[in-house]
Design an enzyme around this catalytic site. Structure first.
Site, PDB file in Angstrom:
ATOM      1  N   SER A  17       0.803  -1.222   0.000  1.00  0.00           N
ATOM      2  CA  SER A  17       0.000   0.000   0.000  1.00  0.00           C
ATOM      3  C   SER A  17       0.841   1.280   0.000  1.00  0.00           C
ATOM      4  CB  SER A  17      -0.978  -0.008   1.169  1.00  0.00           C
ATOM      5  OG  SER A  17      -1.930  -1.028   0.967  1.00  0.00           O
ATOM      6  N   LYS A  66      -9.915  -5.294  10.576  1.00  0.00           N
ATOM      7  CA  LYS A  66     -11.041  -4.732   9.823  1.00  0.00           C
ATOM      8  C   LYS A  66     -12.355  -4.691  10.623  1.00  0.00           C
ATOM      9  CE  LYS A  66      -9.406  -5.720   5.167  1.00  0.00           C
ATOM     10  NZ  LYS A  66      -9.709  -6.319   3.862  1.00  0.00           N
ATOM     11  N   GLY A 237      -5.580 -11.352  -8.023  1.00  0.00           N
ATOM     12  CA  GLY A 237      -6.110 -10.232  -7.245  1.00  0.00           C
ATOM     13  C   GLY A 237      -5.236  -8.985  -7.199  1.00  0.00           C
TER      14      GLY A 237
END
Ligand code: ATR
Length: 270
Positions: A17, A66, A237
């Protein structure tokens, strides 16, 4: 002070990220800082509040936080509410925390990018954990003919289907009762991580079907190798990762990065 963003996880050192968001920031001319932070396993909420006290404006959230991120939010998007999980935190001007989940829209954008049509498609989703729950709403919004959820623990798939039944034709069960063919088969189990393959029947794919693995790596996953040998087109993915990041970036900065070059750069670096 520069607006700060980060990805929270534990462990987090291998996250791509920071690289993705640095590329987005450069591309859009947004002056931001984006780092990876290992939050303590027992105090994610504290880590978020400390971050916002030090110019933190937003964050991505990954395993295993999460659900805790979902619980700490003051307001939630409808898709995050459905998912029961949050991968994007935004600090509002009122100092309230808004939560969203961009994984599902990331998957759908990546499928669109590769020319895969959802409308009218017969879709099979493998797995019934958090990863699958997070993508069902955007998949059903694409108006497929139906979605079948198959899971090792059949009851979990049936319960998940029930939770989304108001959004379209969706049913769940075990692998043994699977009845194809499907136009799109999405692997959302964590079986790929351990190199395992769910027990799938050979006649799963319709002609011109696509097999999608939410996982990615330098080599195709076991599931994608299995699918290629049965004539399906295969996608991993990596594109979903870049697209979910782009949607988070949009939530924070109001600008949509061009994902193509970033995807290619990551692919070359795998
Ligand atoms: P995630 O957040 O990645 O979805 P999870 O909620 O733990 O993680 O869900 C993991 C999913 O992968 C589940 O659907 C799990 O099946 P069970 O519900 O029966 O546990 C599935 N899974 C994990 N390992 C698997 C394997 N070896 N074969 C088939 N399914 C597997």
């Amino acid at each position: 002070m520069t607006d700060r963003y980060c990805v929270f996880g534990n462990p987090i050192s291998h996250s791509k990220s920071p690289l993705i968001h640095a590329a987005f920031a450069e591309q859009t001319g947004e002056a931001i800082e984006y780092t990876a932070i290992a939050a303590p396993l027992d105090d994610f909420t504290g880590a978020w509040h400390r971050f916002t006290a030090e110019a933190g404006r937003g964050a991505n959230v990954t395993v295993p936080f999460k659900e805790e991120a979902f619980r700490l939010c003051d307001t939630l998007s409808e898709r995050a509410r459905r998912a029961g999980a949050v991968n994007t935190l935004v600090l509002g001007k009122n100092a309230l925390t808004y939560g969203d989940t961009t994984d599902g829209v990331g998957l759908v954008r990546d499928l669109e990018h590769h020319g895969v049509t959802l409308e009218g498609a017969r879709i099979l989703v493998l797995g019934a954990g958090g990863a699958v729950r997070g993508v069902l709403e955007p998949l059903l919004a694409g108006q497929p003919r139906y979605v079948v959820i198959a899971n090792r623990t059949a009851a979990k798939a049936a319960a998940l289907a029930q939770d989304f039944a108001d959004l379209g034709e969706v049913r769940g069960g075990g692998f043994e009762t699977l009845d194809g063919p499907f136009d799109l088969v999405i692997n959302g189990t964590s079986a790929s991580l351990s190199g395992e393959l769910p027990p799938l029947p050979d006649a799963l794919f319709a002609p011109h079907a696509t097999a999608y693995d939410m996982m990615y790596g330098a080599e195709p996953t076991v599931f994608l190798r299995w699918a290629a040998a049965r004539g399906a087109r295969t996608l991993d993915g990596l594109g979903m990762l870049v697209e979910q990041a782009a949607e988070s970036f949009f939530q924070w900065r109001g600008k949509r990065p061009d994902t193509g070059p970033v995807r290619e750069r990551l692919r070359r670096a795998l």
